[in-house]
Structure formats: C-alpha cells, structure tokens
Design a protein around this motif. Structure first.
Motif, PDB file in Angstrom:
ATOM      1  N   ARG A 177     -13.784  -6.520   6.309  1.00  0.00           N
ATOM      2  CA  ARG A 177     -13.132  -7.804   6.078  1.00  0.00           C
ATOM      3  C   ARG A 177     -12.102  -7.695   4.959  1.00  0.00           C
ATOM      4  O   ARG A 177     -11.044  -8.333   4.992  1.00  0.00           O
ATOM      5  N   ALA A 178     -12.396  -6.876   3.939  1.00  0.00           N
ATOM      6  CA  ALA A 178     -11.459  -6.702   2.827  1.00  0.00           C
ATOM      7  C   ALA A 178     -10.185  -5.994   3.257  1.00  0.00           C
ATOM      8  O   ALA A 178      -9.181  -6.048   2.544  1.00  0.00           O
ATOM      9  N   GLY A 179     -10.220  -5.327   4.412  1.00  0.00           N
ATOM     10  CA  GLY A 179      -9.049  -4.616   4.901  1.00  0.00           C
ATOM     11  C   GLY A 179      -8.274  -5.365   5.961  1.00  0.00           C
ATOM     12  O   GLY A 179      -7.276  -4.841   6.477  1.00  0.00           O
ATOM     13  N   THR A 180      -8.693  -6.587   6.306  1.00  0.00           N
ATOM     14  CA  THR A 180      -7.957  -7.359   7.310  1.00  0.00           C
ATOM     15  C   THR A 180      -6.623  -7.832   6.733  1.00  0.00           C
ATOM     16  O   THR A 180      -6.484  -8.035   5.523  1.00  0.00           O
ATOM     17  N   ARG A 181      -5.671  -8.033   7.611  1.00  0.00           N
ATOM     18  CA  ARG A 181      -4.312  -8.371   7.160  1.00  0.00           C
ATOM     19  C   ARG A 181      -4.282  -9.676   6.372  1.00  0.00           C
ATOM     20  O   ARG A 181      -3.676  -9.741   5.297  1.00  0.00           O
ATOM     21  N   ALA A 182      -4.943 -10.720   6.882  1.00  0.00           N
ATOM     22  CA  ALA A 182      -4.880 -12.016   6.203  1.00  0.00           C
ATOM     23  C   ALA A 182      -5.469 -11.927   4.805  1.00  0.00           C
ATOM     24  O   ALA A 182      -4.918 -12.481   3.846  1.00  0.00           O
ATOM     25  N   SER A 183      -6.591 -11.230   4.665  1.00  0.00           N
ATOM     26  CA  SER A 183      -7.240 -11.128   3.360  1.00  0.00           C
ATOM     27  C   SER A 183      -6.405 -10.293   2.398  1.00  0.00           C
ATOM     28  O   SER A 183      -6.271 -10.627   1.211  1.00  0.00           O
ATOM     29  N   VAL A 184      -5.823  -9.206   2.883  1.00  0.00           N
ATOM     30  CA  VAL A 184      -5.009  -8.347   2.011  1.00  0.00           C
ATOM     31  C   VAL A 184      -3.753  -9.087   1.559  1.00  0.00           C
ATOM     32  O   VAL A 184      -3.356  -9.009   0.387  1.00  0.00           O
ATOM     33  N   VAL A 185      -3.116  -9.810   2.473  1.00  0.00           N
ATOM     34  CA  VAL A 185      -1.914 -10.576   2.097  1.00  0.00           C
ATOM     35  C   VAL A 185      -2.260 -11.573   0.998  1.00  0.00           C
ATOM     36  O   VAL A 185      -1.525 -11.721   0.005  1.00  0.00           O
ATOM     37  N   ARG A 186      -3.378 -12.258   1.149  1.00  0.00           N
ATOM     38  CA  ARG A 186      -3.790 -13.237   0.140  1.00  0.00           C
ATOM     39  C   ARG A 186      -4.057 -12.555  -1.199  1.00  0.00           C
ATOM     40  O   ARG A 186      -3.675 -13.073  -2.253  1.00  0.00           O
ATOM     41  N   ALA A 187      -4.701 -11.402  -1.173  1.00  0.00           N
ATOM     42  CA  ALA A 187      -4.981 -10.683  -2.413  1.00  0.00           C
ATOM     43  C   ALA A 187      -3.691 -10.207  -3.084  1.00  0.00           C
ATOM     44  O   ALA A 187      -3.542 -10.294  -4.304  1.00  0.00           O
ATOM     45  N   ARG A 217      -5.435   0.740   3.851  1.00  0.00           N
ATOM     46  CA  ARG A 217      -4.425   0.999   4.882  1.00  0.00           C
ATOM     47  C   ARG A 217      -3.539  -0.209   5.141  1.00  0.00           C
ATOM     48  O   ARG A 217      -2.323  -0.089   5.273  1.00  0.00           O
ATOM     49  N   THR A 218      -4.132  -1.409   5.206  1.00  0.00           N
ATOM     50  CA  THR A 218      -3.331  -2.598   5.502  1.00  0.00           C
ATOM     51  C   THR A 218      -2.308  -2.850   4.407  1.00  0.00           C
ATOM     52  O   THR A 218      -1.154  -3.214   4.683  1.00  0.00           O
ATOM     53  N   ALA A 219      -2.708  -2.659   3.148  1.00  0.00           N
ATOM     54  CA  ALA A 219      -1.763  -2.850   2.051  1.00  0.00           C
ATOM     55  C   ALA A 219      -0.642  -1.823   2.117  1.00  0.00           C
ATOM     56  O   ALA A 219       0.528  -2.146   1.853  1.00  0.00           O
ATOM     57  N   ARG A 220      -0.964  -0.592   2.483  1.00  0.00           N
ATOM     58  CA  ARG A 220       0.083   0.430   2.615  1.00  0.00           C
ATOM     59  C   ARG A 220       1.058   0.044   3.721  1.00  0.00           C
ATOM     60  O   ARG A 220       2.287   0.201   3.576  1.00  0.00           O
ATOM     61  N   SER A 248     -14.817   6.443   2.166  1.00  0.00           N
ATOM     62  CA  SER A 248     -14.296   5.205   2.750  1.00  0.00           C
ATOM     63  C   SER A 248     -14.438   4.091   1.724  1.00  0.00           C
ATOM     64  O   SER A 248     -15.131   4.229   0.701  1.00  0.00           O
ATOM     65  N   LEU A 249     -13.783   2.970   2.013  1.00  0.00           N
ATOM     66  CA  LEU A 249     -13.906   1.816   1.127  1.00  0.00           C
ATOM     67  C   LEU A 249     -15.340   1.311   1.097  1.00  0.00           C
ATOM     68  O   LEU A 249     -15.836   0.883   0.049  1.00  0.00           O
ATOM     69  N   ARG A 287      -8.427  -1.937  -8.256  1.00  0.00           N
ATOM     70  CA  ARG A 287      -9.751  -1.460  -7.858  1.00  0.00           C
ATOM     71  C   ARG A 287     -10.728  -2.629  -7.743  1.00  0.00           C
ATOM     72  O   ARG A 287     -11.502  -2.709  -6.792  1.00  0.00           O
ATOM     73  N   GLU A 288     -10.697  -3.520  -8.717  1.00  0.00           N
ATOM     74  CA  GLU A 288     -11.594  -4.673  -8.675  1.00  0.00           C
ATOM     75  C   GLU A 288     -11.352  -5.507  -7.430  1.00  0.00           C
ATOM     76  O   GLU A 288     -12.290  -6.021  -6.820  1.00  0.00           O
ATOM     77  N   GLN A 289     -10.080  -5.627  -7.028  1.00  0.00           N
ATOM     78  CA  GLN A 289      -9.733  -6.412  -5.848  1.00  0.00           C
ATOM     79  C   GLN A 289      -9.969  -5.650  -4.552  1.00  0.00           C
ATOM     80  O   GLN A 289      -9.666  -6.167  -3.469  1.00  0.00           O
ATOM     81  N   ALA A 290     -10.486  -4.421  -4.633  1.00  0.00           N
ATOM     82  CA  ALA A 290     -10.750  -3.578  -3.465  1.00  0.00           C
ATOM     83  C   ALA A 290      -9.477  -3.288  -2.685  1.00  0.00           C
ATOM     84  O   ALA A 290      -9.514  -3.070  -1.472  1.00  0.00           O
ATOM     85  N   LEU A 291      -8.333  -3.254  -3.390  1.00  0.00           N
ATOM     86  CA  LEU A 291      -7.079  -2.842  -2.765  1.00  0.00           C
ATOM     87  C   LEU A 291      -6.854  -1.337  -2.947  1.00  0.00           C
ATOM     88  O   LEU A 291      -6.088  -0.731  -2.202  1.00  0.00           O
ATOM     89  N   VAL A 292      -7.505  -0.770  -3.942  1.00  0.00           N
ATOM     90  CA  VAL A 292      -7.444   0.661  -4.208  1.00  0.00           C
ATOM     91  C   VAL A 292      -8.870   1.160  -4.383  1.00  0.00           C
ATOM     92  O   VAL A 292      -9.711   0.472  -4.978  1.00  0.00           O
ATOM     93  N   TRP A 293      -9.165   2.351  -3.843  1.00  0.00           N
ATOM     94  CA  TRP A 293     -10.481   2.946  -4.034  1.00  0.00           C
ATOM     95  C   TRP A 293     -10.310   4.452  -4.245  1.00  0.00           C
ATOM     96  O   TRP A 293      -9.239   5.006  -3.998  1.00  0.00           O
ATOM     97  N   GLY A 294     -11.365   5.078  -4.709  1.00  0.00           N
ATOM     98  CA  GLY A 294     -11.311   6.501  -4.991  1.00  0.00           C
ATOM     99  C   GLY A 294     -11.130   6.776  -6.469  1.00  0.00           C
ATOM    100  O   GLY A 294     -10.702   5.905  -7.246  1.00  0.00           O
ATOM    101  N   GLY A 295     -11.464   7.998  -6.877  1.00  0.00           N
ATOM    102  CA  GLY A 295     -11.326   8.398  -8.268  1.00  0.00           C
ATOM    103  C   GLY A 295      -9.889   8.656  -8.641  1.00  0.00           C
ATOM    104  O   GLY A 295      -8.968   8.585  -7.812  1.00  0.00           O
ATOM    105  N   ASP A 296      -9.669   8.970  -9.913  1.00  0.00           N
ATOM    106  CA  ASP A 296      -8.307   9.201 -10.392  1.00  0.00           C
ATOM    107  C   ASP A 296      -7.657  10.418  -9.745  1.00  0.00           C
ATOM    108  O   ASP A 296      -6.429  10.547  -9.767  1.00  0.00           O
TER     109      ASP A 296
END
Length: 845
Positions: free
Chosen positions: A49-59, A127-130, A12-13, A111-120
């Motif tokens: 919180r990093a996965g909420t819609r408002a925060s993801v849109v801003r990122a 999910r919200t960004a997707r 998980s994130l 990755r730094e912005q926590a929009l993507v996680w996991g190894g290569d």
C-alpha cells in the motif's frame, strides 16, 4: 564487524518495515494515515500500500523542499545508491557544508515516510516515487537532467555507437554494451571529461551551457551546424527522435560540478519582520478590530432577522444579494462574502428549509448573542480556524466554468485549516509585536510545501490561502497591525513570544528590520485543547474590549451620539426609535418622523419614549425632539385602517375629505361609505403605505377596533448544525487507534511469516490454510495434548478473514480455547469459523 556478524540487508520494503520497532512504525502511520485505512493485514500488505501511486503522490506532496530535492536526486542516481553518491549529487564537487549537515535529517524523513529504504550503502527509492520523479521526455525531472547514456543509446545502431566511441578518443569494442559502458565511464570521470571539453569549440560549449540546467532537450536540423556536429560525433549530445537531441545525464552532472539541483535549499527561508510595534499597540488595535468583527456579524444577522436573501436553485447567494449585503455592511463585496461565510461556518445562519427557501438566523444565534463579548469572539475565530470553506474563492470559476457564489457549493478547500494554523504559527515565532513581510511568509510556506511541477505554476492555492489567512486574521482581530496579538497567540496554544534582541528594538513605529528567527511549529490542537485555548484567548481579550454603555448624548439637531458600544436593551430600543446615520468609534443616530412612528407602531407610547430618553441621556432631552415625538404621537392612529377589503375610518370627516381630494389617492380606489369611513380597493398593508406616502400617520386596527401593534418578526430556521469541514485525507490516528493498528499488523505478520512444517503449503498473498472439519478437529485435539502451536485461518462474524498463531488449551462443544500469540491473550474460537489448520516448524520462534 565481520561479514558473518553483519545483519543481512533488507531485500524489499516489507523486510525493511519488518525490521522497524513500534515507535518507527507508529511515526510512519501518523505521517501517512492513508496506510491504515483500512488496517493492513500484515507488513507485506502495508509495504504494498505504501508503494501505490496515490499514496506516494500524497507523501511526496507533504515533503519540504530539501527532502523533495533529496528524493529527486535519488531518482536520478543509480539504483541502489550509496550515501556518498547521494551526498555528491546534493552538495556537488564543492561539498557545500550546509547541505552536508542537513542531508542526514532529510534522508531520515524519507526513510520515516517509507519512501526510501535500505542502509547507507544501498539506498533505494521506492519504485513508484522513482517513476514519478525520474526524467522522461513526457515528464521532465525537476532537476533538469536528461536520461543516462545507456537510456539515450538504447535504440541506436551498434555501428553508430562505435563511431561515437572512436570520436571520443576511446578504443573500439566488440559489442555495444561494453561501448556504452566505456562512454559512461568517460563522461563520469571529471579529469578525462575536462580534457575532452578542453578541445571543444567555444560555440559548442555555449550550446552545452544552454542545456546544462534544463530542459536538456534541443532541436537540430537534418544537416546540423559544425558546433552541433562536434557534440553529436562525441556523444555529448545524443539523438532521441528525428530532429531532437538530449544532453546525457552524466555530461550534465559534469558541467554542473556534480549538482543534481541548481540551487539546493537545505535551510528554510527566514520569516522577516516588516515592522515592529509596541505589544500594547498591537493588542489594542486587534481588540478594536475584534469588536468591529462582532458588531459586523450582529449587523449582518440583524439585517437578515426577518428572513434573509433567497437561496439560489444551485445554492448560495445571488450576486445582487451579495451586493446588497455589502452596501448594508458598508464593506467591499469580498469582505461581505467573508462575513457571510464566517457566520455560516459558526452555525449562526442557514437555509430555513421552506418551500420558498431563504437564509435566516439559526436558534444558535440567539444563544450566541447572550454570551460575553470575549466568548462570542472566540466562537467566531475557532470556527474560522477549522473551516474549509474559503470565502476568497467567491466570484471565481469552478472546473466547469461556473461562478462560485457565497454560501454556495464548491468553496471547500481541505488545505485551508492547515494553512491558517501554519501562517499564525509562523507569526507566533516572531518576537512580540513584529509584523511579518507577507512575501517572506509565502516563501517559507512554499519551502515547506513546494509546488509540484515548479514554483512558477499559476494555481498556487496554498499561497492564495496564506494571503487570505493574513487579511482575515486582521479583520477578525487575531492580529493587529499585522502582528500576532496576545489573545491570538493564546488561541493557538502557542508558547510565549521570543524575547526581542536589543538590536531589534524599533526606534519608532513602522521601522523596517529583518528578524531572522525560525518559528516554532505549533501543532494542530485536539478539540479539548482548542476549547481550553479559546477560553484563554477570550479571557485575554475581554479586558481590552470597551465596556458597553448605558447612556447616549442627545443633541438639539435631532441626533443622539453613542460614544461607545451600547448595552443590548438600549441598543435594540434605540435601533427602533432612530436611524443609524454614521458608525465608527462613536455611532450617530438620527430621529425622524418615520423612526418615531416605527417605535409607536411597535407598541410604545409617547410617554414611554419620553421616559426612555430621559433615563438614558446624559444631556437634557432637547425641546425639538420632545416636539417631534408629541407631534407624531398626536397624529398616530388618528386614521384607522382595517379589513373590508380595506377601509379607513376617522372621527374627523374633514380629514377624509382631504384624502379624497388628493390626486395621489386615486390609485387606492377610495370611496366614502359614511361621513367617517372610506372603503378602498387595495389591501390594508397597501393602504397603510399609500396613506403614509401622502404624509398621514395611519394605524392598523383589529376586527375589534383595537390598534394593532406591529413588531418585527424574528425569523429563525429549525435547529441547524454548522457545516462540517471537508477533511484533507484520512485523519491522523490517535494513540488508541494507532496501538490497535500496530498490534493487528504485527499479529497478521506473525501469522503470515511463521515457518510451517515441511509439506505444509506456505501462505501466499495472505491466503488462509484450508483443511476439512475432521482434520481440523483432530489436529486441534492433538495440539492440546502436545502443547504445540498451530497456524489457523479464521473468519469472524463480520466476514473479515485473518491468520493467527494459537496454542490450543481445550476443545469442547464446538469451540477451541487457546492462547492467541498474535493477540497475546487467551481467546475462544468457534470451530466452524476456522478455515483450516497447519502445524508449525519445530524451530518456529
């Protein structure tokens, strides 16, 4: 590395964040400050919180174009995707080397912005960004791709799916799932797809070409044409609704040679120079404009010195008052709006707060006027850099279709300071003396912050802010001839300009040449750093400004020429004694009977005026000017006006007889009370104006019979502070706040994830342990003897709840003193504020 030695992949994130060090977490919180407003209790809450819609849109809105394209590609890739799959979507079958080189950095940003996680090997887009970026009929993807075969065939009958499989040359299957899988594998196989399309009619391929780069949807009739029927039969087009078909994603990717985007943009566009000038020319031009800016603001405040325009009921200036101000300053209305807003942002003007509210100068204006010219300029420009009020919006319409007025509400745009800094930073990256092509600056800004929904959106606020920033910087003298000046560079705290290459040397002013130089980003300065930079800019500008003069050149045609800026006492006195006829490099003043009378009304005598002119003129005082002053002074005060309701007295009764005989005096309602006194029905001010209109030079007198000296009354507001800029979201945390937030998050995470003894209920969603007072006390006392650590729930005096891991040292007087592992220090807690206690597992580390 063996499977046993390889660290387990995060599920998980929250787990991915838990694996980060403090430097990485700090970078996340700096780039997304909304995540610590307020500070999360643990990393699970931070991930939520990093996965909420408002925060993801801003990122997403703060990503550059290539990083956003990378996120968009992940949104149309499998979930999870491998790095190889992502590289294929970004670089295509041709493996663009520029894309391959830039992709690791873009992925690192995500990755730094926590929009993507996991190894290569298992890249996951949150999910919200997707959901925001994946294609759907309601929200087409910026990639122009459609749904997958599986998504497009979700509601299709099994029989129809088998027909498509058979027509595509695949063996029939026993179920729809395997049939869809078989069709997906066909469309994803480059060799087999090429063979299938080789047998397609040419007009069917034309249909695919029209849909390949999006939008992928098209309209068909109930009886499709043969070219469409061929595609529908083989699943190359799939129906999504009656009369609508879509190009499946796998087919589109094959036709695009694997590219998710038509034009990947891994490299930012260069800011090109439209012209290169000598640095000395740039600095002198900018300094001249800086002086004009100071003079314009002073002229504006002088015009409003006795009380400016009225404040509209809804706030701001009326259109008529803005036009009058523009005429007084001799500038277009949009430029007048800029100067008015600048003075307001610098705290030099404000509403006076009276019942009949008007705009007026503030006490800060008087302090500002006494500063050296360089410091006055730096005050104005510093206020401009930080202001969120945007003068360029004046005259436009708000969301309710109301006109936006100067000094009125609705002009704040929180992005304005950031855009101004970035525009000037791009200019600072060019060689010294280089003026950029405006379109290249706008193209660079659009790459750094692309418009959501496509670059063709009409409401390109950042683009308009950038255009206004370029023109306003020129008005203020930050730039000269479009190039950043030396004092403008110092204002940013920017490093020295890049050296100009020999081939970039201009052969003459205005030569056009591209300068492919990637600017260095100049970060926003702190308040202290900005003050130092402003002082440095003022020091550089001061030697370039003209020295104030203490003399004028009097001429026989009743004019005075000021060949440069005048010292303040001379300028103030000359402004009373004469009228400004023209402005420019030299200012021309004209002496008239009215202007001389104005000086006499202000308490000056004829001898004072003669002495003043003789002392400050480099040329002899012309005889016509001497005669003019003596003639006006001889007649000044011959008539005296006082309050009866009003009266006129004069020692020469013939003059009074002349007034009574004049038809223009009828409106004044005059009648003779005595040979030397006339009474009037109007008030003294009206009587003064009426007699002056008739050509006389009356003076007002007091009840004691003394001449009243009328000086201009400088109207000031009560002390006012400059308007606060509207922040663009939560502020970026400083080092102290960031360290405290990281410590609190780590502490809460330790408390929520530390293993408990068997039989102890685990923490669920941050829920605190609950035990009775007697059990809590007994467990604490036992832990003091055994030295074991405990998990407690604690509610502080403000009512904030938290989980903690402590090692009790002593229990007495209703308090427990313990080493707090989460805070890494010894603390004392009241027992009545502890909600409960639980023992930790023996192997808890």
């Amino acid at each position: 590395m063996s499977t046993e030695d390889r660290p387990s992949a995060p599920r998980s994130l929250a787990e991915a964040l838990r694996g980060r060090d403090d430097v990485s977490l700090g970078a996340l919180l700096r780039s997304r400050p909304d995540l610590i407003t307020p500070v999360p209790t643990d990393l699970t809450q931070l991930a939520t919180r990093a996965g909420t819609r408002a925060s993801v849109v801003r990122a997403l809105e703060r990503l550059d174009r290539f990083a956003l394209q990378t996120a968009e590609a992940l949104a149309v890739a499998a979930d999870p995707a491998t790095y190889g799959e992502l590289l294929g979507l970004m670089a295509g079958d041709d493996a663009d080397p520029a894309v391959a080189q830039a992709l690791p950095h873009a992925l690192g940003v995500l990755r730094e912005q926590a929009l993507v996680w996991g190894g290569d090997d298992r890249l996951r887009l949150v999910r919200t960004a997707r959901e925001l970026l994946a294609p759907s009929p309601q929200h087409p993807s910026p990639t122009g791709l459609g749904p997958t075969v599986q998504e497009a065939t979700a509601g299709m009958s099994p029989g129809r799916i088998q027909e498509i499989v058979t027509a595509a040359g695949l063996p029939s299957t026993h179920d729809s799932v395997s049939a869809v899988t078989s069709l997906t594998e066909l469309f994803s196989d480059r060799r087999r797809m090429a063979a299938l399309l080789a047998g397609a009619p040419a007009d069917s391929l034309d249909v695919l070409e029209r849909l390949v780069w999006g939008p992928p949807y098209g309209q068909v009739t109930a009886d499709p044409a043969p070219r469409l029927r061929w595609l529908l039969d083989r699943g190359l087009l799939l129906p999504t609704a009656p009369g609508t078909v879509v190009l499946p994603r796998e087919v589109g990717l094959h036709l695009r040679r694997g590219l998710a985007h038509r034009t990947p943009e891994p490299v930012p566009p260069a800011v090109e120079a439209a012209a290169v000038h000598r640095p000395q020319v740039v600095d002198s031009t900018a300094a001249g404009q800086a002086y004009t800016a100071l003079a314009t603001v002073e002229e504006l405040l002088k015009d409003w010195d006795e009380g400016g325009p009225a404040v509209l009921r809804a706030g701001g200036l009326s259109v008529r008052d803005l036009k009058r101000t523009a005429v007084a300053l001799d500038v277009p209305e949009p430029v007048a709006a800029f100067w008015v807003e600048l003075a307001y942002a610098a705290g030099l003007i404000a509403p006076d707060g009276e019942a009949d509210e008007r705009y007026a100068a503030t006490p800060a204006y008087d302090e500002w006027r006494e500063l050296p010219a360089g410091e006055r300029w730096s005050r104005l420009v510093t206020a401009w850099l930080a202001a969120t009020r945007t003068a360029g919006l004046v005259g436009g319409r708000d969301a309710k279709d109301r006109t936006l007025s100067a000094l009125g509400p609705g002009l704040d745009r929180s992005a304005a300071p950031e855009v101004r800094h970035r525009v000037l930073a791009l200019l600072a990256g060019l060689p010294e003396g280089a003026a950029p092509a405006a379109e290249s600056v706008l193209a660079r800004l659009r790459w750094e912050r692309p418009l959501r929904g496509g670059a063709q959106r009409e409401d390109d606020l950042r683009g308009r802010l950038a255009e206004w920033a370029l023109s306003e910087a020129e008005l203020l003298g930050v730039t000269g001839r479009g190039a950043l000046s030396a004092h403008g560079r110092a204002l940013l705290g920017a490093p020295a300009a890049p050296a100009r290459s020999p081939e970039a040397e201009p052969s003459g002013p205005g030569d056009k040449l591209p300068v492919h130089h990637r600017p260095t980003h100049v970060p926003t300065l702190s308040a202290t750093e900005q003050a130092v930079a402003s002082a440095s800019a003022a020091r550089l500008l001061t030697p370039l400004l003209p020295e104030p003069l203490d003399h004028v050149l009097l001429q026989a045609d009743l004019t005075a020429v000021a060949p440069g800026p005048l010292r303040r006492p001379l300028a103030d006195m000359l402004g009373v004694l004469a009228d400004v006829e023209s402005k420019g490099g030299a200012t021309v003043y004209r002496f008239t009977p009215g202007s001389v009378r104005r000086a006499l009304d202000a308490g000056q005598s004829a001898s004072d005026l003669h002495a003043f002119l003789a002392a400050h003129s480099r040329t002899p005082v012309p005889q016509p000017l001497t005669y003019l002053i003596d003639d006006v002074a001889r007649r000044h005060g011959q008539l005296r006006v006082g309050a009866a309701s009003a009266y006129v007295r004069c020692d020469d009764d013939a003059v009074l007889g002349e007034i009574l005989a004049d038809k223009r005096a009828a409106a004044l309602g005059l009648r003779r009370l005595a040979p030397t006194v006339l009474a009037a029905q109007t008030d003294p001010a009206g009587l003064l104006e009426g007699l002056r209109a008739m050509g006389f030079a009356p003076a007002a007198e007091s009840a004691e019979g003394d001449v009243l000296i009328t000086r201009a009354h400088a109207h000031r507001t009560p002390p006012r502070s400059a308007p606060e800029p509207v922040p663009d979201g939560p502020p970026v945390p400083d080092d102290t706040l960031l360290a405290a937030a990281l410590r609190a998050i780590r502490a809460g995470d330790l408390a929520s994830t530390t293993p408990r003894k068997p039989g102890t209920a685990p923490a669920v969603n941050g829920e605190l342990p609950r035990t009775g007072a007697a059990e809590t006390l007994a467990t604490m006392q036992a832990a003091v003897l055994t030295g074991e650590a405990l998990w407690i729930g604690y509610v502080n005096a403000e009512g904030a709840a938290s989980q903690r891991v402590i090692a009790p040292i002593r229990v007495e007087g209703g308090f427990v003193t313990a080493y707090d592992h989460t805070a890494d220090e010894v603390r004392t807690y009241p027992l009545h504020r502890i909600t409960g206690v639980a023992e930790l597992a023996d192997d808890a580390g």
